[in-house]
Design an enzyme around this catalytic site. Structure first.
Site, PDB file in Angstrom:
ATOM      1  N   CYS A 124       0.867  -1.183   0.000  1.00  0.00           N
ATOM      2  CA  CYS A 124       0.000   0.000   0.000  1.00  0.00           C
ATOM      3  C   CYS A 124       0.902   1.230   0.000  1.00  0.00           C
ATOM      4  O   CYS A 124       1.877   1.271   0.750  1.00  0.00           O
ATOM      5  CB  CYS A 124      -0.873  -0.016   1.246  1.00  0.00           C
ATOM      6  SG  CYS A 124      -1.975   1.401   1.391  1.00  0.00           S
ATOM      7  N   HIS A 155      -9.141  -3.709  -2.134  1.00  0.00           N
ATOM      8  CA  HIS A 155      -8.220  -2.933  -1.277  1.00  0.00           C
ATOM      9  C   HIS A 155      -8.581  -1.442  -1.334  1.00  0.00           C
ATOM     10  O   HIS A 155      -8.679  -0.784  -0.291  1.00  0.00           O
ATOM     11  CB  HIS A 155      -6.779  -3.172  -1.775  1.00  0.00           C
ATOM     12  CG  HIS A 155      -5.710  -2.412  -1.044  1.00  0.00           C
ATOM     13  ND1 HIS A 155      -4.713  -3.028  -0.329  1.00  0.00           N
ATOM     14  CD2 HIS A 155      -5.464  -1.074  -0.937  1.00  0.00           C
ATOM     15  CE1 HIS A 155      -3.908  -2.115   0.192  1.00  0.00           C
ATOM     16  NE2 HIS A 155      -4.346  -0.907  -0.167  1.00  0.00           N
ATOM     17  N   GLU A 156      -8.807  -0.930  -2.546  1.00  0.00           N
ATOM     18  CA  GLU A 156      -9.090   0.510  -2.687  1.00  0.00           C
ATOM     19  C   GLU A 156     -10.473   0.862  -2.137  1.00  0.00           C
ATOM     20  O   GLU A 156     -10.651   1.914  -1.525  1.00  0.00           O
ATOM     21  CB  GLU A 156      -8.968   0.947  -4.153  1.00  0.00           C
ATOM     22  CG  GLU A 156      -7.560   0.782  -4.745  1.00  0.00           C
ATOM     23  CD  GLU A 156      -6.451   1.401  -3.910  1.00  0.00           C
ATOM     24  OE1 GLU A 156      -6.677   2.448  -3.264  1.00  0.00           O
ATOM     25  OE2 GLU A 156      -5.337   0.823  -3.872  1.00  0.00           O
ATOM     26  N   HIS A 178     -10.268   1.361   1.458  1.00  0.00           N
ATOM     27  CA  HIS A 178      -9.776   2.706   1.815  1.00  0.00           C
ATOM     28  C   HIS A 178     -10.932   3.698   1.901  1.00  0.00           C
ATOM     29  O   HIS A 178     -11.016   4.499   2.832  1.00  0.00           O
ATOM     30  CB  HIS A 178      -8.784   3.224   0.758  1.00  0.00           C
ATOM     31  CG  HIS A 178      -7.361   2.795   0.997  1.00  0.00           C
ATOM     32  ND1 HIS A 178      -6.692   3.018   2.177  1.00  0.00           N
ATOM     33  CD2 HIS A 178      -6.464   2.185   0.185  1.00  0.00           C
ATOM     34  CE1 HIS A 178      -5.459   2.545   2.090  1.00  0.00           C
ATOM     35  NE2 HIS A 178      -5.288   2.026   0.888  1.00  0.00           N
TER      36      HIS A 178
HETATM   37 ZN    ZN Z   1      -3.716   1.076   0.102  1.00  0.00          ZN
END
Ligand code: ZN
Length: 194
Positions: A112, A154-155, A158
């Site tokens: 990341c 993953h995004e 966020h």
């Molecule tokens: Zn990340």
């Protein structure tokens, strides 16, 4: 700035970088409070000049740091948007959604840009069906598996205020942090030599 210009050879991006050469965004680290906040949906109209410029800056920043995905809140910008690499292209995803996902999971080592040098193995749905809107207001949907599915999940995390470090057991995190520290020390030593 000339180094940045040589990083990507895609003609479109090159022009953009030359036009807006100070437009790289800062990427905040894990202490930034925005990484823990859920970002609300974008409800405004399209096209929106601010979003269009933000999308360009996110794409440029991701490529500069050699990332595969980058969310707006990693750069301290409160918009429900991320960019990601996908089959040789870069997607701009506003209000991204997972419509369906497999129960079966795969584990991949993830990095990341907010945690440089840290890698964590996280189980993710093997495939997902997704929907997003690009900066022109066009709505897309599709099925992703493998690396793109991991990046999308993953995004999207966020944008929901979830960091990859929230998804692993304490011992795994401790070990990853130790490796990260060693990595950072090594890089610092190399930089001193130069
Ligand atoms: Zn990340």
């Amino acid at each position: 700035m000339s180094e940045i210009l040589t990083i990507d050879t895609e003609a479109g991006l090159k022009t953009t970088v030359q036009d807006e050469e100070l437009d790289i965004l800062p990427v905040y680290d894990d202490n930034h409070s925005m990484l823990s906040q859920k970002i609300p949906e974008y409800t405004g109209s399209f096209p929106n000049g601010t979003l269009t410029v933000l999308a360009k800056r996110l794409r440029m920043t991701m490529k500069l740091y050699n990332g595969v995905g980058l969310s707006a809140n990693q750069c301290g910008v409160f918009e429900r948007m991320f960019v990601m690499r996908h089959e040789g292209n870069v997607l701009t995803c506003i209000n991204p959604k997972i419509i369906d996902e497999s129960d079966e999971t795969d584990k991949m080592q993830e990095g990341c840009l907010s945690f440089p040098g840290m890698f964590l193995t996280i189980p993710r749905s093997k495939w997902i069906t997704v929907q997003w809107t690009d900066e022109n207001g066009d709505v897309f949907d599709g099925r992703m598996e493998g690396l793109p599915a991991v990046i999308f999940q993953h995004e999207l995390d966020h944008l929901n205020g979830v960091k990859m470090t929230d998804l692993v057991k304490p011992l795994a995190l401790k070990m990853a942090k130790e490796k990260q520290m060693k990595f950072i020390k090594k890089i610092k030593r190399q930089m001193k030599k130069k």
